[in-house]
Design a protein around this motif. Structure first.
Motif, PDB file in Angstrom:
ATOM      1  N   ASN A 250       0.818  -1.221   0.000  1.00  0.00           N
ATOM      2  CA  ASN A 250       0.000   0.000   0.000  1.00  0.00           C
ATOM      3  C   ASN A 250       0.852   1.271   0.000  1.00  0.00           C
ATOM      4  OD1 ASN A 250      -2.355  -1.575   0.089  1.00  0.00           O
ATOM      5  ND2 ASN A 250      -2.275  -1.692   2.321  1.00  0.00           N
ATOM      6  N   SER A 251       1.823   1.287  -0.896  1.00  0.00           N
ATOM      7  CA  SER A 251       2.733   2.422  -1.014  1.00  0.00           C
ATOM      8  C   SER A 251       2.205   3.379  -2.097  1.00  0.00           C
ATOM      9  CB  SER A 251       4.137   1.928  -1.383  1.00  0.00           C
ATOM     10  OG  SER A 251       5.014   3.005  -1.594  1.00  0.00           O
ATOM     11  N   LYS A 252       1.794   4.560  -1.690  1.00  0.00           N
ATOM     12  CA  LYS A 252       1.307   5.562  -2.644  1.00  0.00           C
ATOM     13  C   LYS A 252       2.498   6.337  -3.183  1.00  0.00           C
ATOM     14  CE  LYS A 252      -2.224   9.162  -3.164  1.00  0.00           C
ATOM     15  NZ  LYS A 252      -3.290   9.929  -2.478  1.00  0.00           N
ATOM     16  N   GLU A 253       2.729   6.211  -4.483  1.00  0.00           N
ATOM     17  CA  GLU A 253       3.947   6.753  -5.083  1.00  0.00           C
ATOM     18  C   GLU A 253       3.627   7.510  -6.361  1.00  0.00           C
ATOM     19  OE1 GLU A 253       6.752   3.612  -5.731  1.00  0.00           O
ATOM     20  OE2 GLU A 253       6.298   2.639  -3.817  1.00  0.00           O
ATOM     21  N   SER A 254       4.473   8.459  -6.678  1.00  0.00           N
ATOM     22  CA  SER A 254       4.373   9.196  -7.932  1.00  0.00           C
ATOM     23  C   SER A 254       5.665   9.036  -8.721  1.00  0.00           C
ATOM     24  CB  SER A 254       4.111  10.682  -7.682  1.00  0.00           C
ATOM     25  OG  SER A 254       2.847  10.881  -7.095  1.00  0.00           O
ATOM     26  N   HIS A 255       5.532   8.654  -9.973  1.00  0.00           N
ATOM     27  CA  HIS A 255       6.669   8.560 -10.892  1.00  0.00           C
ATOM     28  C   HIS A 255       6.228   9.143 -12.229  1.00  0.00           C
ATOM     29  CE1 HIS A 255       8.947   5.967  -8.152  1.00  0.00           C
ATOM     30  NE2 HIS A 255       7.814   5.311  -7.942  1.00  0.00           N
ATOM     31  N   GLY A 256       7.032  10.011 -12.785  1.00  0.00           N
ATOM     32  CA  GLY A 256       6.694  10.620 -14.058  1.00  0.00           C
ATOM     33  C   GLY A 256       5.403  11.414 -14.015  1.00  0.00           C
ATOM     34  N   GLY A 257       5.037  11.911 -12.833  1.00  0.00           N
ATOM     35  CA  GLY A 257       3.834  12.715 -12.706  1.00  0.00           C
ATOM     36  C   GLY A 257       2.549  11.922 -12.524  1.00  0.00           C
ATOM     37  N   VAL A 258       2.667  10.600 -12.398  1.00  0.00           N
ATOM     38  CA  VAL A 258       1.488   9.745 -12.232  1.00  0.00           C
ATOM     39  C   VAL A 258       1.561   9.056 -10.871  1.00  0.00           C
ATOM     40  CG1 VAL A 258       0.266   7.701 -13.078  1.00  0.00           C
ATOM     41  CG2 VAL A 258       1.199   9.369 -14.699  1.00  0.00           C
ATOM     42  N   THR A 259       0.454   9.104 -10.129  1.00  0.00           N
ATOM     43  CA  THR A 259       0.404   8.525  -8.788  1.00  0.00           C
ATOM     44  C   THR A 259      -0.390   7.213  -8.797  1.00  0.00           C
ATOM     45  OG1 THR A 259       0.505  10.713  -7.756  1.00  0.00           O
ATOM     46  CG2 THR A 259      -0.291   8.898  -6.386  1.00  0.00           C
ATOM     47  N   LEU A 260       0.207   6.168  -8.211  1.00  0.00           N
ATOM     48  CA  LEU A 260      -0.444   4.876  -8.056  1.00  0.00           C
ATOM     49  C   LEU A 260      -0.173   4.367  -6.645  1.00  0.00           C
ATOM     50  CD1 LEU A 260       0.709   3.086 -11.362  1.00  0.00           C
ATOM     51  CD2 LEU A 260      -1.562   4.059 -10.925  1.00  0.00           C
ATOM     52  N   THR A 261      -1.021   3.484  -6.169  1.00  0.00           N
ATOM     53  CA  THR A 261      -0.776   2.781  -4.915  1.00  0.00           C
ATOM     54  C   THR A 261      -0.393   1.349  -5.247  1.00  0.00           C
ATOM     55  OG1 THR A 261      -2.325   4.170  -3.686  1.00  0.00           O
ATOM     56  CG2 THR A 261      -1.749   2.043  -2.708  1.00  0.00           C
ATOM     57  N   VAL A 262       0.795   0.949  -4.829  1.00  0.00           N
ATOM     58  CA  VAL A 262       1.351  -0.344  -5.227  1.00  0.00           C
ATOM     59  C   VAL A 262       1.964  -1.049  -4.025  1.00  0.00           C
ATOM     60  CG1 VAL A 262       1.858   0.536  -7.547  1.00  0.00           C
ATOM     61  CG2 VAL A 262       3.648   0.594  -5.785  1.00  0.00           C
ATOM     62  N   ASP A 263       2.278  -2.320  -4.232  1.00  0.00           N
ATOM     63  CA  ASP A 263       3.119  -3.067  -3.306  1.00  0.00           C
ATOM     64  C   ASP A 263       4.497  -3.186  -3.939  1.00  0.00           C
ATOM     65  OD1 ASP A 263       0.773  -3.394  -1.896  1.00  0.00           O
ATOM     66  OD2 ASP A 263       0.451  -5.456  -2.569  1.00  0.00           O
ATOM     67  N   ARG A 264       5.533  -3.089  -3.116  1.00  0.00           N
ATOM     68  CA  ARG A 264       6.903  -3.166  -3.623  1.00  0.00           C
ATOM     69  C   ARG A 264       7.486  -4.567  -3.452  1.00  0.00           C
ATOM     70  NH1 ARG A 264      10.579   2.071  -1.943  1.00  0.00           N
ATOM     71  NH2 ARG A 264       9.234   3.715  -2.813  1.00  0.00           N
ATOM     72  N   ASP A 265       8.283  -4.971  -4.441  1.00  0.00           N
ATOM     73  CA  ASP A 265       8.889  -6.295  -4.436  1.00  0.00           C
ATOM     74  C   ASP A 265      10.360  -6.221  -4.816  1.00  0.00           C
ATOM     75  OD1 ASP A 265       6.265  -7.957  -4.283  1.00  0.00           O
ATOM     76  OD2 ASP A 265       5.929  -6.614  -5.976  1.00  0.00           O
ATOM     77  N   ALA A 266      11.183  -6.975  -4.086  1.00  0.00           N
ATOM     78  CA  ALA A 266      12.560  -7.229  -4.496  1.00  0.00           C
ATOM     79  C   ALA A 266      12.520  -8.500  -5.337  1.00  0.00           C
ATOM     80  CB  ALA A 266      13.463  -7.412  -3.279  1.00  0.00           C
ATOM     81  N   TRP A 267      13.040  -8.430  -6.567  1.00  0.00           N
ATOM     82  CA  TRP A 267      12.849  -9.543  -7.494  1.00  0.00           C
ATOM     83  C   TRP A 267      14.172 -10.124  -7.961  1.00  0.00           C
ATOM     84  CZ3 TRP A 267       7.938 -11.086  -7.910  1.00  0.00           C
ATOM     85  CH2 TRP A 267       7.684 -12.165  -8.769  1.00  0.00           C
ATOM     86  N   ASP A 268      14.280 -11.440  -7.930  1.00  0.00           N
ATOM     87  CA  ASP A 268      15.402 -12.168  -8.523  1.00  0.00           C
ATOM     88  C   ASP A 268      14.878 -13.530  -8.963  1.00  0.00           C
ATOM     89  OD1 ASP A 268      17.955 -12.841  -9.385  1.00  0.00           O
ATOM     90  OD2 ASP A 268      18.550 -13.593  -7.421  1.00  0.00           O
ATOM     91  N   ALA A 269      14.065 -13.547 -10.006  1.00  0.00           N
ATOM     92  CA  ALA A 269      13.324 -14.730 -10.378  1.00  0.00           C
ATOM     93  C   ALA A 269      12.838 -14.604 -11.827  1.00  0.00           C
ATOM     94  CB  ALA A 269      12.142 -14.920  -9.431  1.00  0.00           C
ATOM     95  N   PRO A 270      12.293 -15.684 -12.381  1.00  0.00           N
ATOM     96  CA  PRO A 270      11.831 -15.626 -13.772  1.00  0.00           C
ATOM     97  C   PRO A 270      10.572 -14.782 -13.939  1.00  0.00           C
ATOM     98  CG  PRO A 270      11.377 -17.780 -12.815  1.00  0.00           C
ATOM     99  CD  PRO A 270      12.246 -17.058 -11.843  1.00  0.00           C
ATOM    100  N   VAL A 271      10.435 -14.266 -15.145  1.00  0.00           N
ATOM    101  CA  VAL A 271       9.282 -13.446 -15.521  1.00  0.00           C
ATOM    102  C   VAL A 271       8.713 -14.010 -16.825  1.00  0.00           C
ATOM    103  CG1 VAL A 271      10.128 -11.382 -14.344  1.00  0.00           C
ATOM    104  CG2 VAL A 271      10.824 -11.817 -16.712  1.00  0.00           C
ATOM    105  N   ALA A 272       7.766 -13.302 -17.420  1.00  0.00           N
ATOM    106  CA  ALA A 272       7.123 -13.777 -18.641  1.00  0.00           C
ATOM    107  C   ALA A 272       8.028 -13.602 -19.853  1.00  0.00           C
ATOM    108  CB  ALA A 272       5.819 -13.031 -18.866  1.00  0.00           C
ATOM    109  N   LEU A 273       7.913 -14.546 -20.772  1.00  0.00           N
ATOM    110  CA  LEU A 273       8.493 -14.409 -22.108  1.00  0.00           C
ATOM    111  C   LEU A 273       7.382 -13.867 -23.003  1.00  0.00           C
ATOM    112  CD1 LEU A 273      10.313 -17.858 -22.369  1.00  0.00           C
ATOM    113  CD2 LEU A 273      11.365 -15.644 -21.964  1.00  0.00           C
TER     114      LEU A 273
END
Length: 275
Positions: A250-273
């Motif tokens: 529930n982290s409310k953040e702004s990047h590039g002028g756009v605000t979203l509420t997200v959860d943060r993750d540290a990632w070291d794993a596979p993703v989608a191809l």
């Protein structure tokens, strides 16, 4: 996920169920059944990721591509998926991939029989295996329709439950094994999201590793952007780029002028191809 399927307060209460235990063996051992198939090379992302209930608009993803985050988790399906996904289309996936985003497919399948609250789909001891197989087929179909190819990892979302309830825990493990076998049969990698004190612990501490996921995404809201310093189990488990850590919600953040509420993750794993 916080705010997506359970309240933050309820999740913290559930954490008190049990502490962490240690077992040995790397996560890759759980995917021994993959060995007979020629698999596409794994696409690994290492860095900071975010997840949020509804996939953001393409314009928001463009604004957020500042370098702070490099990957985003998206809910591709499941009867227990909590939010509508008006933006999540094959065109959206292709476009955000072309921007440089890595995508993490998340599937909210059947939930434990002992879990409190109403869910559209709950397993029982007698239905766990058949539901796992059915949901795996649906997860592959949903991911494939979005342009996420064979070789992608699909992460099964299992919310918190009382893992000391043996019959409940056995049903969950039966479901997860059937789900993973179904993914592997279609050449998709198996991942799993759960809580370090309950649903993830059940996977990490299971003595029988057969057909359990080889990639573990654990929720531990300690605000530490790491997959190693606070890893709750044996140091040899889920190595070789097989860990992810949801460390802030529930982290409310702004990047590039756009605000979203997200959860943060540290990632070291596979993703989608994607392609």
């Amino acid at each position: 996920m916080a705010g997506h399927r359970q309240s933050k307060k309820r999740r913290y209460i559930t954490w008190a169920v049990a502490g962490a235990a240690v077992v040995t063996g790397a996560g890759i051992a759980a995917q021994a059944s993959m060995a007979a198939t020629t698999w596409p090379a794994q696409k690994t992302f290492t860095g900071r990721a975010f997840d949020t209930c509804t996939a953001p608009s393409l314009s928001a993803m463009k604004a957020w591509h500042t370098g702070f985050y490099g990957a985003a988790a998206v809910y591709v399906g499941g009867k227990n998926r909590g939010c509508a996904q008006p933006n999540l289309t094959a065109s959206w996936v292709k476009s955000v991939n072309s921007l440089g985003w890595k995508l993490i497919p998340l599937y909210v399948g059947a939930q434990p029989p002992c879990q409190s609250g109403a869910n559209p789909e709950k397993m029982t001891a007698s239905t766990a295996a058949s539901l796992g197989a059915k949901d795996a087929a649906d997860a592959v179909a949903k991911a494939s329709a979005l342009g996420m190819k064979a070789g992608s990892a699909v992460y099964l979302d299992m919310e918190a439950y009382d893992i000391t309830n043996t019959s409940c825990n056995d049903a969950v493990l039966t479901y997860v094994r059937a789900f993973d076998k179904g993914l592997h049969a279609k050449t998709y990698r198996a991942g799993y999201y759960g809580f370090s004190s309950s649903s993830a612990k059940a996977i990490a501490t299971a003595k029988d590793r057969t057909d359990l996921p080889g990639n573990l995404w654990y929720a531990l809201w300690d605000k530490q952007n790491t997959t190693t310093a606070d890893w709750p189990w044996g140091s040899t488990q889920f190595t070789q780029h097989s860990r992810a850590h949801q460390y802030l919600v529930n982290s409310k953040e702004s990047h590039g002028g756009v605000t979203l509420t997200v959860d943060r993750d540290a990632w070291d794993a596979p993703v989608a191809l994607v392609g």
